[in-house]
Design an enzyme around this catalytic site. Sequence first.
Site, PDB file in Angstrom:
ATOM      1  N   HIS A  14       2.483  12.446 -11.226  1.00 47.86           N
ATOM      2  CA  HIS A  14       1.775  11.757 -12.015  1.00 47.86           C
ATOM      3  C   HIS A  14       1.858  10.394 -11.351  1.00 47.86           C
ATOM      4  CE1 HIS A  14      -1.731  10.602 -15.012  1.00 47.86           C
ATOM      5  NE2 HIS A  14      -1.168   9.504 -14.358  1.00 47.86           N
ATOM      6  N   HIS A  16      -0.553   7.183  -9.060  1.00 51.06           N
ATOM      7  CA  HIS A  16      -1.896   6.220  -8.424  1.00 51.06           C
ATOM      8  C   HIS A  16      -1.575   5.308  -7.132  1.00 51.06           C
ATOM      9  CE1 HIS A  16      -4.355   7.266 -11.860  1.00 51.06           C
ATOM     10  NE2 HIS A  16      -3.048   7.060 -12.757  1.00 51.06           N
ATOM     11  N   ARG A  18      -4.257   4.924  -4.435  1.00 55.19           N
ATOM     12  CA  ARG A  18      -5.465   3.965  -4.007  1.00 55.19           C
ATOM     13  C   ARG A  18      -5.466   4.742  -2.333  1.00 55.19           C
ATOM     14  NH1 ARG A  18      -6.207   3.488  -9.964  1.00 55.19           N
ATOM     15  NH2 ARG A  18      -4.917   1.755 -10.319  1.00 55.19           N
ATOM     16  N   LYS A 100      -7.812  17.486 -11.936  1.00 60.43           N
ATOM     17  CA  LYS A 100      -8.133  15.919 -12.930  1.00 60.43           C
ATOM     18  C   LYS A 100      -8.301  16.100 -14.399  1.00 60.43           C
ATOM     19  CE  LYS A 100      -5.728  13.048 -15.521  1.00 60.43           C
ATOM     20  NZ  LYS A 100      -4.880  12.166 -14.921  1.00 60.43           N
ATOM     21  N   HIS A 137      -5.970  13.714 -19.065  1.00 61.16           N
ATOM     22  CA  HIS A 137      -6.181  12.815 -19.786  1.00 61.16           C
ATOM     23  C   HIS A 137      -6.620  12.921 -21.438  1.00 61.16           C
ATOM     24  CE1 HIS A 137      -5.828   8.032 -19.692  1.00 61.16           C
ATOM     25  NE2 HIS A 137      -6.532   8.674 -20.529  1.00 61.16           N
ATOM     26  N   HIS A 175       1.165  12.214 -19.086  1.00 63.97           N
ATOM     27  CA  HIS A 175       1.666  10.823 -20.244  1.00 63.97           C
ATOM     28  C   HIS A 175       1.175  10.990 -21.334  1.00 63.97           C
ATOM     29  CE1 HIS A 175      -3.331  10.099 -19.490  1.00 63.97           C
ATOM     30  NE2 HIS A 175      -2.983   9.215 -17.899  1.00 63.97           N
ATOM     31  N   ASP A 248       3.376   7.872 -13.367  1.00 64.15           N
ATOM     32  CA  ASP A 248       1.302   6.994 -13.409  1.00 64.15           C
ATOM     33  C   ASP A 248       1.392   5.620 -13.314  1.00 64.15           C
ATOM     34  OD1 ASP A 248      -0.888   6.851 -14.436  1.00 64.15           O
ATOM     35  OD2 ASP A 248      -0.476   6.753 -17.156  1.00 64.15           O
TER      36      ASP A 248
HETATM   37  O1  DOR Z   1      -2.793   3.021 -17.530  1.00 68.19           O
HETATM   38  C1  DOR Z   1      -3.845   3.561 -16.814  1.00 68.19           C
HETATM   39  N1  DOR Z   1      -4.284   3.674 -15.747  1.00 68.19           N
HETATM   40  N2  DOR Z   1      -4.255   4.518 -17.103  1.00 68.19           N
HETATM   41  C2  DOR Z   1      -4.788   5.407 -16.702  1.00 68.19           C
HETATM   42  O2  DOR Z   1      -5.054   6.492 -16.860  1.00 68.19           O
HETATM   43  C3  DOR Z   1      -5.761   5.135 -15.039  1.00 68.19           C
HETATM   44  C4  DOR Z   1      -4.533   4.044 -14.428  1.00 68.19           C
HETATM   45  C5  DOR Z   1      -4.833   3.932 -13.304  1.00 68.19           C
HETATM   46  O3  DOR Z   1      -5.238   4.149 -12.663  1.00 68.19           O
HETATM   47  O4  DOR Z   1      -4.508   2.198 -13.038  1.00 68.19           O
HETATM   48 ZN    ZN Z   2      -2.978   7.986 -14.470  1.00 66.43          ZN
END
Ligand code: DOR
Ligand code: ZN
Length: 346
Positions: A14, A16, A18, A100, A137, A175, A248
């Site tokens: 999991h 991110h 960007r 997702k 989520h 998470h 995450d």
């Molecule tokens: O803390 C988080 N940040 N939880 C999420 O579900 C999304 C993530 C984000 O994309 O910044």
């Molecule tokens: Zn996430």
Amino acid sequence: MTVSLTIRRPDDWHLHLRDGAVLRAVLPESTRHFARAIIMPNLVPPVVTAADAGAYRDRILSALPDGAAFEPLMTLYLTEDTDPDDVAAAHASGLVRAVKLYPAGATTNSASGVRDFDKVRPVLERMAEIGLPLCVHGEVTDAEIDIFDREAVFIDRVLDPLRRATPDLHVVMEHITTAQGVQYAQSAEAGLGATITTHHLVINRNHILVGGIRPHYYCLPVAKREEHRLALRAAATGGDSRFFLGTDSAPHVDPLKETACGCAGCFTATNTLSILAHVFEEEAALDRLEGFTSLHGPAFYGLPANTDRITLTRTDTPVVFPAKIDSGDGAITVFDPGYPVFWQAP
Ligand code: DOR
Ligand code: ZN
């Protein structure tokens, strides 16, 4: 005392990354240690179609540092308009490894998520048929539900009915942050896994709020009471293959965190493995770290474990991490566990 630990190369189930400058800045922090990662689709606009996922994968591959062998495992962002045929084609081509589910309004860039779960039934049925997992989520968004209860309420009101209605669907509880999440994952016979982040093994809600508000500890689902952190640590370090690492790691530039209404997310890619080794050592479970980081996840997703290995070394002096990563678009603060760690990852 163990002074070094060699494990199969980990994966992050999991993550991110960007896009643009931030993608280029954070990607090396993950590729240094991880072979693969499940890539979250909550971009603006979100990664909804197979074509979106293909284009995003290409952007990730072109941002890879020289020589990095890293496989982004792409996901689609489920909307009420998602086309089951598009999902099935994306899965059949090997492009997409999961879909997702964001309840609309639950977190960062979730506005296009699901409001009416009946509307996504046909997609979920098709995913069950073809064996494509749903990453969830798990928080309700009802205004009257306390933010600290949103995960437990989601399990009762949404997740359990959804799984009963589509019993063959493979589901990842993403998470998890509560003892209820741990218990629910343990109660399932098959087809249910749960990711646990690094930061939820380290912080409880006091870390966010005591002695001043600390925006870099604010994430979603928000960290809960200490008893929940302890339940997560027992689950992560207990050797149960239903639990695996999903960091995450969620970068936001500092001005978006240190503000009157800050974004949710802890950026942990840089020091995740060092912190995990610390946590597993504290729990006398270093021999189970490999399962959590490198074996349970691939088994759930039906992929082979990585064949190469990395060695973590216990040092006499604390490992020094950068406090921030510079993205070009602004600094991104690296998660501070609040104590020194002595495990160096390569
Ligand atoms: O803390 C988080 N940040 N939880 C999420 O579900 C999304 C993530 C984000 O994309 O910044
Ligand atoms: Zn996430």
